[in-house]
Write a protein that holds these residues in place. Structure first.
Motif, mmCIF file in Angstrom:
data_model
loop_
_atom_site.group_PDB
_atom_site.id
_atom_site.type_symbol
_atom_site.label_atom_id
_atom_site.label_comp_id
_atom_site.label_asym_id
_atom_site.label_seq_id
_atom_site.Cartn_x
_atom_site.Cartn_y
_atom_site.Cartn_z
ATOM 1 N N THR A 43 2.284 33.627 -82.264
ATOM 2 C CA THR A 43 1.087 32.833 -82.553
ATOM 3 C C THR A 43 1.357 31.346 -82.380
ATOM 4 N N VAL A 44 2.525 30.887 -82.832
ATOM 5 C CA VAL A 44 2.870 29.474 -82.707
ATOM 6 C C VAL A 44 2.998 29.078 -81.240
ATOM 7 N N LEU A 45 3.687 29.901 -80.448
ATOM 8 C CA LEU A 45 3.858 29.585 -79.022
ATOM 9 C C LEU A 45 2.510 29.577 -78.301
ATOM 10 N N ALA A 46 1.650 30.542 -78.604
ATOM 11 C CA ALA A 46 0.326 30.564 -77.986
ATOM 12 C C ALA A 46 -0.505 29.363 -78.423
ATOM 13 N N SER A 47 -0.327 28.932 -79.669
ATOM 14 C CA SER A 47 -1.061 27.760 -80.164
ATOM 15 C C SER A 47 -0.604 26.491 -79.448
ATOM 16 N N VAL A 48 0.695 26.386 -79.147
ATOM 17 C CA VAL A 48 1.200 25.228 -78.400
ATOM 18 C C VAL A 48 0.563 25.183 -77.011
ATOM 19 N N ALA A 49 0.516 26.333 -76.339
ATOM 20 C CA ALA A 49 -0.101 26.386 -75.013
ATOM 21 C C ALA A 49 -1.573 26.000 -75.078
ATOM 22 N N ALA A 50 -2.290 26.521 -76.073
ATOM 23 C CA ALA A 50 -3.713 26.198 -76.209
ATOM 24 C C ALA A 50 -3.907 24.717 -76.511
ATOM 25 N N ALA A 51 -3.018 24.139 -77.344
ATOM 26 C CA ALA A 51 -3.140 22.716 -77.684
ATOM 27 C C ALA A 51 -2.949 21.844 -76.453
ATOM 28 N N LEU A 52 -1.995 22.203 -75.599
ATOM 29 C CA LEU A 52 -1.796 21.439 -74.362
ATOM 30 C C LEU A 52 -3.027 21.541 -73.455
ATOM 31 N N ALA A 53 -3.612 22.734 -73.395
ATOM 32 C CA ALA A 53 -4.805 22.908 -72.562
ATOM 33 C C ALA A 53 -5.986 22.105 -73.086
ATOM 34 N N LEU A 54 -5.981 21.823 -74.392
ATOM 35 C CA LEU A 54 -7.090 21.085 -74.998
ATOM 36 C C LEU A 54 -6.905 19.568 -74.938
ATOM 37 N N LEU A 55 -5.766 19.088 -74.459
ATOM 38 C CA LEU A 55 -5.525 17.636 -74.390
ATOM 39 C C LEU A 55 -6.624 16.891 -73.627
ATOM 40 N N PRO A 56 -7.071 17.400 -72.455
ATOM 41 C CA PRO A 56 -8.154 16.680 -71.765
ATOM 42 C C PRO A 56 -9.422 16.574 -72.601
ATOM 43 N N PRO A 360 2.839 34.020 -74.024
ATOM 44 C CA PRO A 360 2.365 34.382 -75.373
ATOM 45 C C PRO A 360 0.849 34.509 -75.469
ATOM 46 N N VAL A 361 0.106 33.689 -74.723
ATOM 47 C CA VAL A 361 -1.359 33.783 -74.766
ATOM 48 C C VAL A 361 -1.818 35.105 -74.159
ATOM 49 N N GLY A 362 -1.236 35.487 -73.016
ATOM 50 C CA GLY A 362 -1.620 36.739 -72.373
ATOM 51 C C GLY A 362 -1.281 37.957 -73.210
#
Length: 535
Positions: A43-56, A360-362
């Protein structure tokens, strides 16, 4: 997927058991387990990926509200915004519909029929991935200048993006147990009824996921619509950024584009369906029997030939013409070699980072149903519909304010690739994990393995071929990316895409042809491997 095996001449097929459960079912399903929480680390790793995607989105929010909500509302509530909305949505709908027709029909012909040279046609169907949209647009406009506009943009974007539908649908067709279709025929259903009632429902998730990628690709494309002079949100945002130091109008338009992305992802999720299916038994380890085409053999070959000619041969022929028109003064072998090496490096780094973030997201999207997993998957798609120039400016904004050592350095460009193309890798990973029988993970847990160990020793090895295919696809799109690369590349560094754009911008088509040819040639290698992998 099970490997093809042999079968005795008189042995009847043993139908595979298929588990299809709603979200509330506690038993094993193809999508995941209701009521079971994912491991905290996952969950933490997937959250990091999602947070990076939300930067824009953070950047867009800051810029859009910089002069107050009223100003942003006035920018959006104009007739021009409505026109851009109609242009963008109309173009996306036409391209998605055409890509579904091309992708599903070619996948069916190359995987389920006795099409002559099916493997060759399968490879040719994936090669348009190697042709950047701006190269294809230039090829068509240079041959037919009157093609510019909506028709030209739709044609070019369809030809370069239909493989996003073809690849997952072809993989799904190969993963479907042929015994189910044979049972339907034995019950009196004809070929069309069998396809509609048995095969098509199982293809729906793959086709919906591919259509979503096509729609996001169209909404975020800049090169083709720019050359075709068809104004969409991306072109309007780029023009607004260049025309004024005030970023608020462009940011407000970017927010509208992000909202469109959210609606698309939500629609794809509903189309995918709430129930999932996966094999829970071994079933028949054999490939389906190819369907004879009969009198349709020649129309099928003509259809495949027409698509290959328009998507591959025509752009390559145009490049060959400009290479022939040029002379020795337009060739710079040393610079071409340096630019090609740099392109390989940055694309490889971008694909590696994107695949690592997508894993992790997939896995969560495929195995753990719930609100958190759904939100993380949707967040991963945020950056893909934001124009590359907006992603680049968002990263510049954050780097200058909070991480200045990264400004105009290679890591920032690699991060931009990850934000832009995370959905490509997430979709491939999710599809690969869905193909893995979840019963094997349950067996591993019953033997005392923890969730992370099961993920590392069972899920990831089984899904590795599909994940690798997603990494190859990500590598190709990283090579072709243009707007973010133009803005974020380190000083003095060029890629094949930026050199091609520079030469094309000055109408030096003969000088641009070598860079375009090398770009297509390099990108054709992973595209070819993708086609071979699916055959």
């Amino acid at each position: 997927m099970t490997e093809p095996g042999t079968r005795g001449p008189k042995a009847p097929p043993a139908p595979a058991r298929t588990a299809t459960r709603p979200d509330t079912a506690p038993a094993v399903s193809g999508r995941g387990r209701a009521g079971r929480r994912p491991p905290l680390v996952l969950t933490v790793l997937a959250s990091v990926a999602a947070a990076l995607a939300l930067l824009p989105l953070i950047y867009l929010g800051v810029r859009a509200l910089e002069r107050g909500p009223g100003f942003a509302r006035d920018v959006v509530a104009t007739g021009r915004t409505g026109q851009l909305l109609v242009h963008s949505v109309g173009l996306a709908l036409v391209v998605v519909a055409a890509s579904l027709v091309l992708g599903v029909s070619l996948a069916w012909l190359t995987t389920r029929t006795a099409l002559p040279a099916a493997r060759t046609w399968s490879v040719l169907a994936t090669l348009p991935l190697a042709v950047p949209s701006y190269v294809a647009a230039f090829a068509w406009v240079s041959a037919r200048p009157g093609l510019a506009g909506f028709g030209g943009a739709a044609l070019v974007l369809t030809l370069v993006s239909y493989p996003y539908v073809y690849l997952p649908v072809a993989a799904a067709l190969r993963g479907i147990d042929p015994a189910q279709e044979e049972a339907a025929r034995a019950l009196g259903h004809g070929p069309w009824q069998t396809f509609r009632r048995v095969t098509l429902p199982q293809l729906r998730p793959a086709a919906a996921g591919g259509g979503l990628l096509v729609a996001l690709y169209v909404l975020s494309d800049f090169g083709a619509v720019s050359i075709m002079r068809y104004e969409t949100f991306t072109l309007a945002i780029h023009t607004s950024y260049k025309a004024s130091f005030d970023r608020t109008p462009a940011a407000a338009l970017g927010v509208v584009l992000v909202l469109m992305t959210v609606l698309l992802v939500a629609a794809e999720s509903r189309t995918r369906g709430r129930a999932g299916s996966a094999r829970t038994g071994s079933g028949t380890a054999r490939p389906p029997v190819p369907l004879p085409l009969g009198r349709l053999r020649w129309p099928a070959l003509a259809w495949c030939s027409a698509v290959a000619a328009a998507g591959v041969l025509f752009p390559l022929g145009t490049l060959a013409y400009w290479l022939a028109v040029g002379n020795s003064a337009t060739w710079e072998p040393a610079r071409l070699l340096e630019t090609g090496t740099t392109t390989l490096l940055v694309a490889a780094l971008g694909a590696a980072l994107t695949t690592a973030l997508a894993l992790p997201v997939g896995v969560m999207a495929a195995r753990y149903r719930g609100r958190v997993a759904h939100l993380l998957e949707q967040a991963a798609y945020a950056g893909h519909a934001v124009p590359g120039i907006t992603v680049a400016l968002a990263l510049v904004f954050l780097a200058v304010r909070y991480a200045y050592p990264l400004y105009q350095e290679l890591p920032l460009l690699v991060l931009a690739y990850a934000v832009l193309f995370l959905p490509v890798a997430v979709g491939a990973t999710r599809a690969a994990v869905l193909q893995c029988p979840p019963v094997l993970e349950d067996v591993a847990r019953s033997l005392g393995r923890g969730p992370l160990r099961v993920l590392r020793e069972v899920t990831v090895p089984l899904a590795a071929p599909g994940v690798a295919a997603g990494a190859a696809l990500t590598f190709v799109v990283c090579m072709k990316e243009l707007p973010a690369t133009l803005l974020l590349r380190p000083t003095g560094m060029d890629t094949l895409a930026t050199r091609l754009w520079t030469e094309t911008g000055t109408a030096s088509y003969a000088a641009a042809a070598p860079y375009a040819a090398v770009l297509v040639l390099i990108a054709a290698v992973p595209a070819y491997l993708l086609g071979r992998h699916r055959t």
